[in-house]
Motif scaffolding. Sequence first.
Motif, short mmCIF file in Angstrom:
data_model
loop_
_atom_site.label_atom_id
_atom_site.label_comp_id
_atom_site.label_asym_id
_atom_site.label_seq_id
_atom_site.Cartn_x
_atom_site.Cartn_y
_atom_site.Cartn_z
N ALA A 49 3.74 -10.06 5.72
CA ALA A 49 4.40 -9.15 4.77
C ALA A 49 5.60 -8.50 5.45
CB ALA A 49 3.41 -8.09 4.28
N ALA A 96 8.49 -7.90 3.53
CA ALA A 96 9.28 -7.24 2.48
C ALA A 96 9.21 -5.72 2.61
CB ALA A 96 8.78 -7.67 1.10
N VAL A 140 8.80 -3.25 0.42
CA VAL A 140 8.39 -3.05 -0.97
C VAL A 140 8.57 -1.58 -1.35
CG1 VAL A 140 6.47 -3.33 -2.61
CG2 VAL A 140 6.67 -4.87 -0.64
N ASP A 152 7.75 1.86 -2.63
CA ASP A 152 6.43 2.49 -2.76
C ASP A 152 6.18 2.96 -4.20
OD1 ASP A 152 5.64 2.08 -0.14
OD2 ASP A 152 6.76 3.82 0.57
N PRO A 154 1.42 -1.10 -6.18
CA PRO A 154 0.29 -1.60 -5.38
C PRO A 154 0.77 -1.96 -3.98
CG PRO A 154 1.00 -3.23 -7.00
CD PRO A 154 1.79 -2.00 -7.28
N ASP A 155 -0.10 -1.77 -3.00
CA ASP A 155 0.22 -2.18 -1.63
C ASP A 155 -0.25 -3.64 -1.48
OD1 ASP A 155 0.12 -2.73 1.17
OD2 ASP A 155 0.16 -0.57 1.56
N ILE A 156 0.72 -4.56 -1.50
CA ILE A 156 0.39 -6.00 -1.53
C ILE A 156 -0.38 -6.39 -0.26
CG2 ILE A 156 1.34 -8.34 -1.75
CD1 ILE A 156 3.89 -6.99 -2.96
N LEU A 157 0.13 -5.93 0.88
CA LEU A 157 -0.49 -6.31 2.15
C LEU A 157 -1.92 -5.78 2.24
CD1 LEU A 157 -0.42 -7.45 5.03
CD2 LEU A 157 0.74 -5.37 5.76
N GLY A 214 1.51 -7.48 9.39
CA GLY A 214 2.30 -6.46 8.71
C GLY A 214 3.55 -6.11 9.50
N PHE A 215 4.46 -5.42 8.85
CA PHE A 215 5.68 -4.92 9.49
C PHE A 215 5.75 -3.42 9.25
CE2 PHE A 215 8.70 -8.07 11.21
CZ PHE A 215 7.90 -9.19 11.08
N LYS A 248 -0.83 2.20 10.97
CA LYS A 248 -0.77 1.33 9.78
C LYS A 248 -1.60 0.07 10.00
CE LYS A 248 3.67 2.86 8.01
NZ LYS A 248 5.08 2.62 7.75
N LYS A 285 -4.74 -0.66 7.52
CA LYS A 285 -4.79 -1.85 6.66
C LYS A 285 -5.66 -2.94 7.27
CE LYS A 285 -0.27 -0.79 4.72
NZ LYS A 285 0.94 -1.24 4.04
N1 CTP Z 1 3.79 -3.43 2.06
C1 CTP Z 1 3.33 -4.16 0.98
N2 CTP Z 1 3.29 -3.60 -0.25
C2 CTP Z 1 3.70 -2.34 -0.44
C3 CTP Z 1 4.18 -1.59 0.63
C4 CTP Z 1 4.22 -2.17 1.89
O1 CTP Z 1 2.95 -5.32 1.16
N3 CTP Z 1 3.65 -1.81 -1.66
C5 CTP Z 1 3.77 -4.03 3.40
C6 CTP Z 1 5.15 -4.25 3.97
O2 CTP Z 1 5.64 -5.54 3.66
C7 CTP Z 1 4.90 -4.08 5.45
C8 CTP Z 1 3.86 -3.00 5.51
O3 CTP Z 1 3.15 -3.11 4.28
O4 CTP Z 1 4.34 -5.22 6.04
C9 CTP Z 1 4.47 -1.65 5.62
O5 CTP Z 1 3.44 -0.69 5.56
P1 CTP Z 1 3.61 0.69 4.76
O6 CTP Z 1 2.59 1.63 5.27
O7 CTP Z 1 3.53 0.51 3.31
O8 CTP Z 1 5.04 1.05 5.18
P2 CTP Z 1 5.97 1.99 4.45
O9 CTP Z 1 6.09 1.70 2.97
O10 CTP Z 1 7.24 1.96 5.22
O11 CTP Z 1 5.14 3.33 4.60
P3 CTP Z 1 5.71 4.79 4.78
O12 CTP Z 1 6.76 4.90 3.73
O13 CTP Z 1 4.53 5.64 4.56
O14 CTP Z 1 6.22 4.85 6.19
#
Ligand code: CTP
Length: 403
Positions: free
Chosen positions: A280, A282, A284, A286, A312-315, A329-330, A344, A348
């Motif tokens: 993951a 992207a 994405v 939030d 939704p959090d895809i990852l 993840g990234f 993170k 996850k």
């Molecule tokens: N990700 C995802 N789906 C989402 C949000 C994030 O798949 N809706 C994946 C990203 O592709 C990435 C990782 O989750 O691999 C990032 O983690 P996340 O905690 O969601 O990062 P941020 O959105 O940057 O969180 P924050 O804003 O709290 O720092």
Amino acid sequence: MEDYICVIDSLRGRKIVLGVSGGVAAYKAAALVRALGRMGADVHVVLTEAGARFVAAPTFHALSGNRVWTSLWDGSMENGIPHIALVRGADAILIAPASADIIASLANGLAGDLLSTLCLARDCPLLVAPAMNRQMWENPATQRNAATLREDGVFILGPDKGEQACGETGPGRMLEPEALCEAILAFFTPKLLAGRKVVITAGPTFEAIDPVRGITNSSSGKMGYAIAAACARSGAEVVLVSGPVALPTPAGVRRIDASSALRMRDEVLAALPGADVFIAVAAVADYRPVETAGHKIKKSGAAMQLALVPNPDILAEVAARPDAPFCVGFAAESHDLDMFAEGKRRAKRLPMLVGNLLADGLCGDDNTVVIYDDEGRHPLPRAPKAFVARQIVEHLARLLPAA
Ligand code: CTP
């Protein structure tokens, strides 16, 4: 050349003999020599008599930095036998352009000039990029010769279809130098992910407010695309679910465009069956607007409020599945990278996460990343994204459970 192809040093230490036979596409061989040289390859050009009618030796000499060889009878080589001296120590011979004549010679084991003779004397792989008029390519004799070469273990690259120098349109165009470089790079990349299916998300998402406006971010998609290219070169079947970006699809990658987070999630879930790895990358969004207006919203002059709901959090969703693939993840952070990235990864339940500090921004060409896994943190040196991608793929291949 696209940044994901131009991997600095990726061909460092490779000796490539480039055969240039007679065809208009010989002019593209000049760009090819330059591109291979930029990737660190040591290129030695062998020009046939017909090839030299299209582009002369001094051009290739200047671009490769090496002497150009044209004759079987050149006695200036150390052992006086150019066809043996040139090919020993070569990592590959690439013939581009390959005319119908050289293809026929190779298929029949003829050794009438320097290029055909050194191919017969080779102990390294041979790659051939045909270039000729469409009817010459489609002629049963040429097709028979190409099939013989394939049976002999020769790699045929292309040809492409399209407009030809003779004014006709069809198959027979030589692949562009970028595509040939990509093929060479893939050829030399160890097949660490052979037989694996990898699903990757890349780029930003675009959450529509109305038909012309939306919420997005500055992710360029370069890192995700570089990882998709690196996975494909490593032998994986790659599905790239991409947000809106201005990048070409890497060779050997199936790309599915998905602009919003909800679409991206649906496409990822649809691509997941049979996947060994989910990466993951992207950025994405939030949140998305509660509603997308059907018509362009008109300004009223008054303050405006936009109601948002979480995406939704895809990852997290993929990683929580009982049949979850190996998930990577990234995390891009502005400070306290170790704490947030490792947090993170644990939240996850990911076996691997790649973190970087936002000092590099989201769309530069270089990246400084740290890989986090159960063993700890593994910082990688600052490098172009294509180079970083290759190291990420090597790390993930080491952690991947046996198939
Ligand atoms: N990700 C995802 N789906 C989402 C949000 C994030 O798949 N809706 C994946 C990203 O592709 C990435 C990782 O989750 O691999 C990032 O983690 P996340 O905690 O969601 O990062 P941020 O959105 O940057 O969180 P924050 O804003 O709290 O720092």
